[in-house]
Design an enzyme around this catalytic site. Sequence first.
Site, PDB file in Angstrom:
ATOM      1  CB  CYS A  89      11.332   6.227   1.197  1.00 32.88           C
ATOM      2  SG  CYS A  89      10.192   6.163   2.458  1.00 32.88           S
ATOM      3  CG  ASP A 133       0.171  -2.477   3.537  1.00 36.41           C
ATOM      4  OD1 ASP A 133       1.156  -2.153   3.031  1.00 36.41           O
ATOM      5  OD2 ASP A 133      -0.025  -2.241   4.730  1.00 36.41           O
ATOM      6  CB  ALA A 178      -0.821  -0.073   1.137  1.00 36.67           C
ATOM      7  N   PRO A 179       0.377   2.313  -0.637  1.00 37.03           N
ATOM      8  CG  PRO A 179       0.611   4.367  -1.395  1.00 37.03           C
ATOM      9  CD  PRO A 179       1.286   3.472  -0.651  1.00 37.03           C
ATOM     10  N   GLY A 180       0.184   1.546  -3.244  1.00 31.49           N
ATOM     11  CA  GLY A 180       0.430   0.820  -4.679  1.00 31.49           C
ATOM     12  C   GLY A 180       1.014   1.620  -5.798  1.00 31.49           C
ATOM     13  CG  ASP A 216       8.944   0.088  -0.941  1.00 32.00           C
ATOM     14  OD1 ASP A 216      10.133   0.696  -0.708  1.00 32.00           O
ATOM     15  OD2 ASP A 216       7.964   0.796  -0.840  1.00 32.00           O
ATOM     16  CG  ASP A 274       3.190  -9.436  11.209  1.00 35.27           C
ATOM     17  OD1 ASP A 274       4.133  -8.910  10.314  1.00 35.27           O
ATOM     18  OD2 ASP A 274       2.887  -9.297  12.235  1.00 35.27           O
TER      19      ASP A 274
END
Lengths: 146, 303
Positions: free
Chosen positions: B233, B137, B115-117, B180, B164
């Site tokens: 990130c 997610d 998410a969010p994709g 990610d 999870d």
Amino acid sequence: MQFLQKNEYRNYFVQRFGIPYEIMERYTFWERGRKVWAFSGITLEIERMEILGIKALTKGKALKPSTAFLRVIGKYASKNFVNLEASKALKFLRGEEIELPPTLVKQLEMGYVIVKSDEDILGCGFFDGKLKSLIPSKYRLQDTWV
Amino acid sequence: MEEPPLKYFEVYRSIIPRFEDFLMSLQTMQPYWMRVNTLKIEEEKLVGRLEKKGFVLEKFGELNAYKIVEMPVKHPGATIEYSLGYYYIQDLASMAPVLALQPEEGDIILDMAAAPGSKTTMLAELMRNTGVIVANDANFRRLKSLAGNIERLGITNVIIVNRDARTSSFGVKFKKILLDAPCSGEGTFRKNPWGFRGADERGHRYLAEQQKMMMRNAVRHLEDGGILVYSTCTYHPYENEDVVKYAVKELGLKPVEVDIPIPHTEGVKRWGEEEYEMHRECIRIYPHLVDTGGMFIAVLAKK
């Protein structure tokens, strides 16, 4: 709730919109409750799936196609589609009812139709003499948009 | 207006190249980037339509990615074309992990924290809606935005699950996995400098532990010879090179050198007492390189 494979839903799109069967064969169809999902991927043995592909139909008195799936396959339609000029397309996207010219009305069967404008597939409409917009509120044209 | 809290980043002075430029970039707002959804429209057609509406777009290299230089609306999503799913607002740096994974038609891919994709929909676009992506997610509420984006973009090859990522089984093995990982998000500072929270030393260590658990679970689900892309990130080596070091030393993965068509630097060689031998195979994207957010990427193979 489990997804149950029911590929016979392909026929709805072939019969109602004249979409070639070979296009519909790209998708497997999966029923869960009142919703039917179209999936173009490889099937995996996975438990507890939340979503499988894209919502294609809702079951009720009649099958109702989703705007999201019509936007995927609508370009292949050969019947029960309406091509709107730009100003009417905007009205349709706002959720307004559209008067259709008699020539167009003759070509349509009562019920759900695919609404296009040039190359844009706008989504699902309902034809009962007039064209009603069934665009979900999240996709409706807002005054602040361009 | 109050100065953005740049002091937070001083700790990275020794590891971020051209650090003054980096600090300067943090004082400017991050521009919007968009990715054309070529499943629905040809790139040139969309660009022509948006330019006619007053957008000024700058294409990046050979990618279907554009920097939005000017726009006639407050938010780049306030257009009919956006509603029709013709483009996705996605930072160029966030496209890098997907490019590093090199998705192909017919691939079977697990996106562990989807998410969010942004990356899921980019994977699907590159796979031309074939193969399959299992998009997971852990946060059920965030699945709504994932599902909404998948629907808007006309993505039909995705299975969404809610597990999870640290401990759950996905039931099958995958040829490619994108992890990610949730992180301290330092690379997103420019999007909202005043709302930025980051993490302290303890926070980075806690996140790194969670990321290592996800890495371990990812390896369980990776086929032999399969590829795993790990990305965050954020800048802190604990959440990046340290997790990769763990994957190499403890889980037996092999770092793979890949090139991506987005300017980047190699990973950090040393942080405190820690040495990172595989730093050359790591990729770091900083905001002062091409006006993006920050991103860390490593590609790992299961022997």
